[in-house]
Design a protein around this motif. Structure first.
Motif, PDB file in Angstrom:
ATOM      1  N   PRO A  93     -41.003-102.035 110.660  1.00  0.00           N
ATOM      2  CA  PRO A  93     -41.418-100.652 110.390  1.00  0.00           C
ATOM      3  C   PRO A  93     -42.730-100.323 111.105  1.00  0.00           C
ATOM      4  N   ARG A  94     -42.808 -99.084 111.615  1.00  0.00           N
ATOM      5  CA  ARG A  94     -43.999 -98.630 112.319  1.00  0.00           C
ATOM      6  C   ARG A  94     -44.956 -97.968 111.337  1.00  0.00           C
ATOM      7  N   LYS A  95     -46.247 -98.029 111.627  1.00  0.00           N
ATOM      8  CA  LYS A  95     -47.259 -97.431 110.757  1.00  0.00           C
ATOM      9  C   LYS A  95     -47.223 -95.900 110.798  1.00  0.00           C
ATOM     10  N   ASP A  96     -46.761 -95.327 111.906  1.00  0.00           N
ATOM     11  CA  ASP A  96     -46.757 -93.873 112.042  1.00  0.00           C
ATOM     12  C   ASP A  96     -45.453 -93.221 111.568  1.00  0.00           C
ATOM     13  N   MET A  97     -44.526 -94.017 111.020  1.00  0.00           N
ATOM     14  CA  MET A  97     -43.233 -93.505 110.560  1.00  0.00           C
ATOM     15  C   MET A  97     -42.889 -94.117 109.206  1.00  0.00           C
ATOM     16  N   VAL A  98     -41.944 -93.492 108.526  1.00  0.00           N
ATOM     17  CA  VAL A  98     -41.375 -94.057 107.305  1.00  0.00           C
ATOM     18  C   VAL A  98     -39.994 -94.591 107.685  1.00  0.00           C
ATOM     19  N   ARG A  99     -39.724 -95.842 107.360  1.00  0.00           N
ATOM     20  CA  ARG A  99     -38.432 -96.448 107.680  1.00  0.00           C
ATOM     21  C   ARG A  99     -37.396 -96.003 106.647  1.00  0.00           C
ATOM     22  N   ALA A 100     -36.488 -95.153 107.052  1.00  0.00           N
ATOM     23  CA  ALA A 100     -35.410 -94.673 106.187  1.00  0.00           C
ATOM     24  C   ALA A 100     -34.315 -95.735 106.113  1.00  0.00           C
ATOM     25  N   VAL A 101     -33.398 -95.552 105.176  1.00  0.00           N
ATOM     26  CA  VAL A 101     -32.275 -96.478 105.020  1.00  0.00           C
ATOM     27  C   VAL A 101     -30.971 -95.694 105.091  1.00  0.00           C
ATOM     28  N   SER A 102     -30.153 -96.037 106.064  1.00  0.00           N
ATOM     29  CA  SER A 102     -28.803 -95.486 106.146  1.00  0.00           C
ATOM     30  C   SER A 102     -27.914 -96.387 105.295  1.00  0.00           C
ATOM     31  N   ILE A 103     -27.506 -95.886 104.138  1.00  0.00           N
ATOM     32  CA  ILE A 103     -26.632 -96.663 103.263  1.00  0.00           C
ATOM     33  C   ILE A 103     -25.237 -96.702 103.873  1.00  0.00           C
ATOM     34  N   GLN A 104     -24.737 -95.561 104.277  1.00  0.00           N
ATOM     35  CA  GLN A 104     -23.470 -95.433 104.999  1.00  0.00           C
ATOM     36  C   GLN A 104     -23.459 -94.062 105.648  1.00  0.00           C
ATOM     37  N   THR A 105     -23.404 -94.042 106.969  1.00  0.00           N
ATOM     38  CA  THR A 105     -23.425 -92.796 107.710  1.00  0.00           C
ATOM     39  C   THR A 105     -22.371 -92.860 108.803  1.00  0.00           C
ATOM     40  N   GLY A 106     -21.729 -91.737 109.078  1.00  0.00           N
ATOM     41  CA  GLY A 106     -20.758 -91.786 110.153  1.00  0.00           C
ATOM     42  C   GLY A 106     -20.019 -90.499 110.393  1.00  0.00           C
ATOM     43  N   TYR A 107     -19.113 -90.574 111.349  1.00  0.00           N
ATOM     44  CA  TYR A 107     -18.324 -89.439 111.796  1.00  0.00           C
ATOM     45  C   TYR A 107     -16.850 -89.815 111.822  1.00  0.00           C
ATOM     46  N   LEU A 108     -16.015 -88.874 111.449  1.00  0.00           N
ATOM     47  CA  LEU A 108     -14.581 -88.947 111.672  1.00  0.00           C
ATOM     48  C   LEU A 108     -14.243 -87.765 112.565  1.00  0.00           C
ATOM     49  N   ILE A 109     -13.737 -88.052 113.751  1.00  0.00           N
ATOM     50  CA  ILE A 109     -13.360 -87.017 114.701  1.00  0.00           C
ATOM     51  C   ILE A 109     -11.836 -87.039 114.805  1.00  0.00           C
ATOM     52  N   GLU A 110     -11.226 -85.923 114.435  1.00  0.00           N
ATOM     53  CA  GLU A 110      -9.767 -85.831 114.451  1.00  0.00           C
ATOM     54  C   GLU A 110      -9.337 -84.843 115.518  1.00  0.00           C
ATOM     55  N   GLY A 111      -8.557 -85.334 116.484  1.00  0.00           N
ATOM     56  CA  GLY A 111      -8.044 -84.458 117.527  1.00  0.00           C
ATOM     57  C   GLY A 111      -7.048 -83.469 116.936  1.00  0.00           C
ATOM     58  N   THR A 112      -7.229 -82.183 117.267  1.00  0.00           N
ATOM     59  CA  THR A 112      -6.333 -81.145 116.747  1.00  0.00           C
ATOM     60  C   THR A 112      -5.589 -80.429 117.864  1.00  0.00           C
ATOM     61  N   GLY A 113      -5.868 -80.796 119.090  1.00  0.00           N
ATOM     62  CA  GLY A 113      -5.221 -80.182 120.249  1.00  0.00           C
ATOM     63  C   GLY A 113      -5.783 -80.789 121.510  1.00  0.00           C
ATOM     64  N   ALA A 114      -5.314 -80.299 122.655  1.00  0.00           N
ATOM     65  CA  ALA A 114      -5.756 -80.855 123.941  1.00  0.00           C
ATOM     66  C   ALA A 114      -7.260 -80.712 124.150  1.00  0.00           C
ATOM     67  N   LYS A 115      -7.854 -79.632 123.631  1.00  0.00           N
ATOM     68  CA  LYS A 115      -9.287 -79.397 123.818  1.00  0.00           C
ATOM     69  C   LYS A 115      -9.959 -78.987 122.518  1.00  0.00           C
ATOM     70  N   SER A 116      -9.498 -79.542 121.409  1.00  0.00           N
ATOM     71  CA  SER A 116     -10.099 -79.181 120.126  1.00  0.00           C
ATOM     72  C   SER A 116     -10.070 -80.377 119.176  1.00  0.00           C
ATOM     73  N   CYS A 117     -10.973 -80.336 118.203  1.00  0.00           N
ATOM     74  CA  CYS A 117     -11.042 -81.406 117.220  1.00  0.00           C
ATOM     75  C   CYS A 117     -11.736 -80.895 115.957  1.00  0.00           C
ATOM     76  N   THR A 118     -11.624 -81.683 114.923  1.00  0.00           N
ATOM     77  CA  THR A 118     -12.341 -81.442 113.679  1.00  0.00           C
ATOM     78  C   THR A 118     -13.254 -82.632 113.460  1.00  0.00           C
ATOM     79  N   ILE A 119     -14.491 -82.362 113.057  1.00  0.00           N
ATOM     80  CA  ILE A 119     -15.430 -83.455 112.805  1.00  0.00           C
ATOM     81  C   ILE A 119     -15.839 -83.427 111.334  1.00  0.00           C
ATOM     82  N   THR A 120     -15.849 -84.606 110.732  1.00  0.00           N
ATOM     83  CA  THR A 120     -16.354 -84.779 109.376  1.00  0.00           C
ATOM     84  C   THR A 120     -17.555 -85.718 109.476  1.00  0.00           C
ATOM     85  N   TYR A 121     -18.687 -85.311 108.897  1.00  0.00           N
ATOM     86  CA  TYR A 121     -19.915 -86.099 108.943  1.00  0.00           C
ATOM     87  C   TYR A 121     -20.241 -86.566 107.535  1.00  0.00           C
TER      88      TYR A 121
END
Length: 112
Positions: A76-104
């Protein structure tokens, strides 16, 4: 969209809150460890996080997930607070040739 989320150099252009981001090391073909620091609104101190990231392309769909880890070369750096990612992510679902849905999903302890 999947490629944009993986491109740390391009992230510095579109993510206006990024302070610094870089890859620490590749673990497998589908996982690595990385560093990300971001600006927080005043009076909060800026945050950073070290994460183990994994990803899986599945045809037209993609999953990117991460969680916090410790790394001896990046304490950890002195000039920052070290956060904790418990679980983070993306689900990207293709919905067409040039489109998608993203869940964060973000389950984060910002600390401080």
């Amino acid at each position: 969209l999947y490629d944009v989320l993986h491109d740390i150099e391009y992230r510095k252009k579109w993510d206006t809150n990024v302070i610094e981001t870089f890859d620490i090391g590749k673990l497998t073909v589908n996982s690595d460890v990385g560093y990300y620091a971001w600006k927080c609104p005043k009076p909060l101190k800026n945050r950073d996080v070290i994460t183990l990231r994994s990803w899986l392309p599945m045809g037209n769909d993609y999953i990117i997930m991460n969680y916090s880890v410790k790394h001896p070369k990046y304490p950890p750096r002195k000039d920052m607070v070290r956060a904790v990612s418990i679980q983070t992510g993306y689900l990207i679902e293709g919905t067409g040739a040039k489109s998608c849905t993203i869940t964060y999903l973000a389950q984060v302890d910002p600390k401080g």
